[in-house]
Scaffold this motif. Sequence first.
Motif, mmCIF file in Angstrom:
data_model
loop_
_atom_site.group_PDB
_atom_site.id
_atom_site.type_symbol
_atom_site.label_atom_id
_atom_site.label_comp_id
_atom_site.label_asym_id
_atom_site.label_seq_id
_atom_site.Cartn_x
_atom_site.Cartn_y
_atom_site.Cartn_z
ATOM 1 N N UNK A 184 7.351 3.798 5.000
ATOM 2 C CA UNK A 184 6.337 4.055 3.971
ATOM 3 C C UNK A 184 6.722 5.269 3.113
ATOM 4 N N UNK A 185 6.072 5.391 1.938
ATOM 5 C CA UNK A 185 6.475 6.436 0.999
ATOM 6 C C UNK A 185 6.398 7.858 1.571
ATOM 7 N N UNK A 186 7.346 8.651 1.151
ATOM 8 C CA UNK A 186 7.381 10.070 1.517
ATOM 9 C C UNK A 186 6.110 10.736 0.996
ATOM 10 N N UNK A 216 -1.907 14.713 -4.073
ATOM 11 C CA UNK A 216 -2.393 13.996 -5.257
ATOM 12 C C UNK A 216 -2.420 12.497 -4.980
ATOM 13 N N UNK A 217 -3.093 11.716 -5.858
ATOM 14 C CA UNK A 217 -3.088 10.266 -5.639
ATOM 15 C C UNK A 217 -1.643 9.767 -5.554
ATOM 16 N N UNK A 218 -1.367 8.915 -4.592
ATOM 17 C CA UNK A 218 -0.007 8.423 -4.312
ATOM 18 C C UNK A 218 0.951 9.508 -3.811
ATOM 19 N N UNK A 219 0.398 10.608 -3.377
ATOM 20 C CA UNK A 219 1.156 11.628 -2.639
ATOM 21 C C UNK A 219 2.347 12.204 -3.385
ATOM 22 N N UNK A 246 0.444 6.638 4.127
ATOM 23 C CA UNK A 246 -0.282 7.002 5.343
ATOM 24 C C UNK A 246 -1.693 7.457 4.969
ATOM 25 N N UNK A 247 -2.661 7.101 5.802
ATOM 26 C CA UNK A 247 -4.050 7.474 5.514
ATOM 27 C C UNK A 247 -4.225 8.991 5.480
ATOM 28 N N UNK A 248 -3.407 9.699 6.237
ATOM 29 C CA UNK A 248 -3.611 11.158 6.348
ATOM 30 C C UNK A 248 -2.702 11.962 5.413
ATOM 31 N N UNK A 249 -2.188 11.304 4.353
ATOM 32 C CA UNK A 249 -1.185 12.020 3.546
ATOM 33 C C UNK A 249 -1.738 13.275 2.870
ATOM 34 N N UNK A 250 -3.069 13.303 2.640
ATOM 35 C CA UNK A 250 -3.610 14.500 1.977
ATOM 36 C C UNK A 250 -3.498 15.728 2.883
ATOM 37 N N UNK A 251 -3.489 15.505 4.175
ATOM 38 C CA UNK A 251 -3.331 16.634 5.110
ATOM 39 C C UNK A 251 -1.861 16.850 5.459
#
Length: 562
Positions: A408-410, A415-418, A432-437
């Motif tokens: 999955x994406x780095x 931000x939206x789409x990490x 990943x669901x937790x990418x904001x953290x």
Amino acid sequence: MNWWQTGIIYQIYPRSFQDSDADGVGDLNGVIGRLDYLKALHIDAIWISPIYPSPMHDFGYDVADYCDIHPLFGTLADFDRLLAEAHSRGLKVILDLVPNHTSEEHSWFTESRSSRDNPKRDYYLWRDPAPGDGPPETRLPNNWQTHFGGDAWTYDAATGQFYMHQFHRSQPELNYRHPEVLPAMLDNMRFWLDRGVDGFRVDVIWLMLKDEQFRDEPANPHAAADARPFDRIQHIYTAGVEGIHDLIRQMRAVLDEYDERMMVGEIYLPVEQLVTYYGDGDECHMPFNFQLINLPWNARVIGDYIRQYEGALPTGGWPNWVLGNHDQHRIATRVRKETEFPGRNSVSGDPARLAQMLLLTLRGTPTCYYGDEIGMEDVPIPLEQCMDPAALQQPELFEVWGRDPERTPMQWDASPNAGFTAPEATPWLPLAADYRARNVAAQADDPASMLNFFRALTELRRAEPALNRGDYHDVDFGIDDVLAYWRTTPGSDWYLVVLNLGGASHLIDLARLGIAEAQMMLSTDPARVTPGIATAFSLAANEGVILRLPGSSDTDTQDGYP
Ligand code: NOJ
Ligand code: MG
């Protein structure tokens, strides 16, 4: 010592690293934009999974042209720029070479399948249907199976024969017994070496030759009753077939025409067979050592394996270690699950840190998988969104086999789409669901983060000869859960690595090694105050530490030293 021995390799799965043109798929300009990030990781080389033109049935491992770049990823000019930009930062670039098979769209195959008397017909492995009465497409030439599930033969009605493939049916296998095939592949290698590429990771190198008589593979007496057909036979006629070492030597000879280039072979074999792929220093510079991926997270088992591997290496054979890649579940997911680590966002006691400390302190070249430096985990992908051909072909094994979760994406920022692709774009696989953290930006600002821990490890490894080239000696503290070893080299400081793979803390007493004190350099736990002088200390569950013993050159006869 060569760069590929003392250095660290970092694998980039290019579809997932950084998108620069908002199409939701990573590309070469994206990688160029992240070279400074990579440089700051103190890694030495990037290996980029395939970027060649391809219909993407196996996401680039189905190559339609070995000497060009897929427009999704960019152009040859972009590639040259990437190479120059990487080199100007002191980073080497390793390409993925996929010589065992091409895409069905490669011109060699379109010619080959066009008629039985096409000059390229025998570039591939074509066989008649077996004798019998049924329709020809049901009369398989033999019992060979594909790694992805299903028969290794696909019938081509136009010419009335089957072609052979051990992966997806769109990946026909080349016939290296045809006198023109290897020279053509060697020229493909030269094409990139002439451009300045520093080496190749060679896909399934041990599978490149097949039995000349196409014999049935024998039953595997160790197979479980419910094993899939592939595992019910022993792969003695499709893997490690006689002649393979000679073929690899010819590939190696091409690398030796250039300065300081390297070849690392993808080989899944038990250690005694694996090490034969070093040849007499004239085959692979390194055959990938994948055993840490399969072994349970257990100090005794891993310690035994390290000894076994070290003992099996031929003279001059340089070791290497791998914890993950685009075909294997993420190490963070695996060890957090195996140790029942509760707080996914807690830093203390995170076994994913311990795993990186192991990888980056063993003797030999480490290969890191993108995202592991921030502790990225497998991302659950529902079957409806599954992209991986291996999983789609074996839906009953989807949970075990699906390779999307580790691709999955780095996760660059919150931000939206990490930060992987434009906010309005759709990434090719979900984030990943937790990418904001869990992302690079958040961790860069946090001294206690996994990212900063990873950088501290790689910085120490690079700075210290004992760690990047020294010898390995195991140490037994008499505690089952503790894996410990010395890394030493004459004339430099020595390092003691002590890793607690268990769930309880243990007292580590350096007096047991005949040492009064050592300097605590780094712990997986940012709460431990470092640096400091250690004598006896408590090592927490899932904690690992690196200790320094100064001035080794005049003390190498002292008791307890290796
Ligand atoms: C090994 C590669 O790592 C994997 O991703 C691919 O599917 C097979 N080889 C076939 O090329
Ligand atoms: Mg793109």
